[in-house]
Design an enzyme around this catalytic site. Structure first.
Site, short mmCIF file in Angstrom:
data_model
loop_
_atom_site.label_atom_id
_atom_site.label_comp_id
_atom_site.label_asym_id
_atom_site.label_seq_id
_atom_site.Cartn_x
_atom_site.Cartn_y
_atom_site.Cartn_z
N HIS A 82 12.33 19.15 -4.22
CA HIS A 82 12.83 18.25 -3.19
C HIS A 82 13.05 19.03 -1.90
O HIS A 82 13.58 20.13 -1.92
CB HIS A 82 14.15 17.61 -3.63
CG HIS A 82 14.48 16.37 -2.86
ND1 HIS A 82 14.01 15.13 -3.21
CD2 HIS A 82 15.21 16.19 -1.74
CE1 HIS A 82 14.44 14.23 -2.34
NE2 HIS A 82 15.18 14.85 -1.43
N ASP A 161 23.25 6.18 -4.04
CA ASP A 161 22.57 7.04 -3.06
C ASP A 161 21.58 6.22 -2.25
O ASP A 161 21.45 6.40 -1.04
CB ASP A 161 21.84 8.20 -3.74
CG ASP A 161 20.96 8.93 -2.73
OD1 ASP A 161 21.51 9.41 -1.73
OD2 ASP A 161 19.72 8.94 -2.90
N LYS A 187 19.97 12.18 -7.41
CA LYS A 187 18.63 11.66 -7.77
C LYS A 187 17.94 12.59 -8.74
O LYS A 187 17.36 12.19 -9.72
CB LYS A 187 17.74 11.61 -6.52
CG LYS A 187 18.02 10.51 -5.56
CD LYS A 187 16.88 10.40 -4.55
CE LYS A 187 16.97 11.39 -3.42
NZ LYS A 187 17.70 10.94 -2.26
N1 URA Z 1 16.86 14.16 1.32
C1 URA Z 1 17.62 13.34 0.55
O1 URA Z 1 17.17 12.86 -0.48
N2 URA Z 1 18.86 13.07 0.94
C2 URA Z 1 19.39 13.59 2.07
O2 URA Z 1 20.52 13.31 2.35
C3 URA Z 1 18.61 14.44 2.87
C4 URA Z 1 17.32 14.72 2.47
#
Ligand code: URA
Length: 444
Positions: A82, A161, A187
């Protein structure tokens, strides 16, 4: 629980108990805390931060707001990556099939553009027919068949989220370390991973503009992952210029496909290879870095990663022919060539200005629910360090109409830095952060 009192406590820098935090977010999900109240709370967090216990609570509340995947029966390592978000960051699109080629499962759930940064989901949706909204059963089937699957956060995964992400994107409340850390980690922890690679961007185009804050965010996220049994590693990477040459959804997806075919800009390829190697190492601790890098390079050059991407695109309903023929993507109606208005050496192009210009050209969202035009954006024709003469081609602006192209041209010209303006560029990858600490990586 009275919402205003929770907001006031955070505004005044007082810690909020676990039970009040839980009640506040449950009430939000139930529609009993208004969006404007949550916006005020998020802004208070941006200024006041959260202590370690509050952050831990927030991760658990977000994670517990939805379901978690159980992928243990797949057998092999499950590794995702990520990015904290940048401009021109199309790495994930090339990385997922490449890391799968190196022997790990990649169950990737990505986000949409956030603020001035692009999002992998929006880039994937530039592929006609590509479905990012598979339910968890279909996601799993693609993962088993192809070795990687790429979707958006489903309604089942961390719905809290999902709501906060959309709200933060349009309320100036993104760049708070606890909010970013909880958003990403909730996540990712729901994906049933064995390992996680984080790409923490630093520079004017990132949410973390200083190295100190980027390292702090990396440390916090690595700690949250490790505490929950997921081997987590972070790389701190440069976002003081756009990554690669394309900025804008379709243009970036096409560039990622060129990278999978063994081409594309050098910085993009270098980052894709390094991250795929890191994912392979997270999946198999016996694997050495040079071996994993050589395998990643080979899979880009021999077409195997490209073929896996074709299978992925087909499995998710998209047109696989575009993978090997990215010139086949629909282009924006206006493509304007921009040439240099002076002689000089290109120092850099300011990434944030380009990211904001893409949003202004409707390639990103200014308000919740905006639809975007994937075709618009910028294609840089030069790289930092290139010497240019007056009149030489600098970039293309891809726009929906002439007025948008005018605005894009102004933004691009304002974003160009010449000669020594702005000091030296950051190294592409500067640090690796693991449970054992921070390692400064050699330049080059
Ligand atoms: N990526 C994400 O999933 N969340 C954030 O807050 C910033 C980047």
């Amino acid at each position: 629980m009275i919402p205003a009192q929770v907001i006031e406590a955070k505004r005044d820098g007082r810690a909020i108990s676990s039970s009040r935090l839980r009640d506040f977010f449950s009430a939000y999900l139930a529609g009993e805390v208004e969006e404007y109240q949550m916006s005020a709370f998020l802004m208070a967090v941006l200024f006041r931060g959260m202590d370690a216990r509050e952050l831990d609570d927030l991760v658990e509340i977000m994670l517990g707001s939805g379901a978690s995947l159980d992928l243990r029966d797949l057998g092999a390592a499950r590794i995702d990556k990520h990015s904290t978000g940048g401009v021109g960051d199309k790495v994930s699109i090339a990385l997922a099939p490449l890391a799968a080629e190196l022997g790990v499962y990649v169950p990737m759930m990505s986000g949409r553009g956030l603020g001035h940064t692009g999002g992998t989901l929006d880039k994937l949706e530039a592929i006609p027919g590509f479905r990012t909204d598979l339910d968890l059963g279909a996601f799993r089937a693609v993962l088993e068949a192809v070795g990687c699957a790429m979707i958006g956060q489903t309604a089942e995964i961390a719905p809290l989220d999902r709501r906060l992400y959309d709200l933060r994107s349009v309320t100036g409340t993104v760049p708070a370390i606890p909010l970013i850390a909880a958003s990403i980690m909730s996540k990712k922890l729901a994906e049933g991973l064995t390992g996680l690679l984080l790409d923490v961007k630093v520079g004017s185009g990132a949410f973390m503009q200083s190295e100190e804050r980027a390292l702090e965010l990396a440390r916090v996220m690595v700690g949250l992952g490790a505490a929950r049994g997921v081997e987590t590693e972070a790389l701190v990477t440069a976002m003081d210029r756009p990554l690669g040459r394309a900025v804008g959804n379709t243009l970036e997806t096409a560039e990622a496909f060129r990278c999978l075919a063994g081409g594309g800009p050098d910085d993009l390829r270098a980052l894709v290879v390094l991250q795929a190697a890191a994912m392979a190492r997270l999946g198999d601790s016996g694997r050495t870095e040079p071996d994993a890098i050589a395998a990643a390079e080979a899979a880009l050059d021999d077409g195997s990663a490209l073929r896996r991407m074709e299978r992925l695109v087909e499995a998710q309903g998209g047109d696989p022919a575009l993978v090997s023929n990215p010139d086949g993507f629909e282009r924006a109606p206006v493509v304007r060539a921009i040439s240099a208005d002076r002689d000089g050496r290109l120092a850099r192009v300011e990434p944030r200005a380009l990211g904001e210009a893409v949003v202004a050209m409707r390639g990103g969202r200014a308000r919740l629910g905006d639809t975007i035009d994937p075709r618009v954006g910028f294609l840089l024709c030069v790289e930092p360090g290139d010497a240019l003469s007056h009149g030489e081609l600098l970039a293309e602006v891809h726009a929906a109409d002439e007025a948008a192209a005018d605005a894009g041209e102004v933004a691009l010209r304002n974003a160009v830095r010449w000669d020594d303006e702005g000091g030296p560029l950051r190294p592409l990858v500067s640090h690796r952060v693991t449970r054992s600490g921070v390692e400064t990586l050699p330049a080059g």
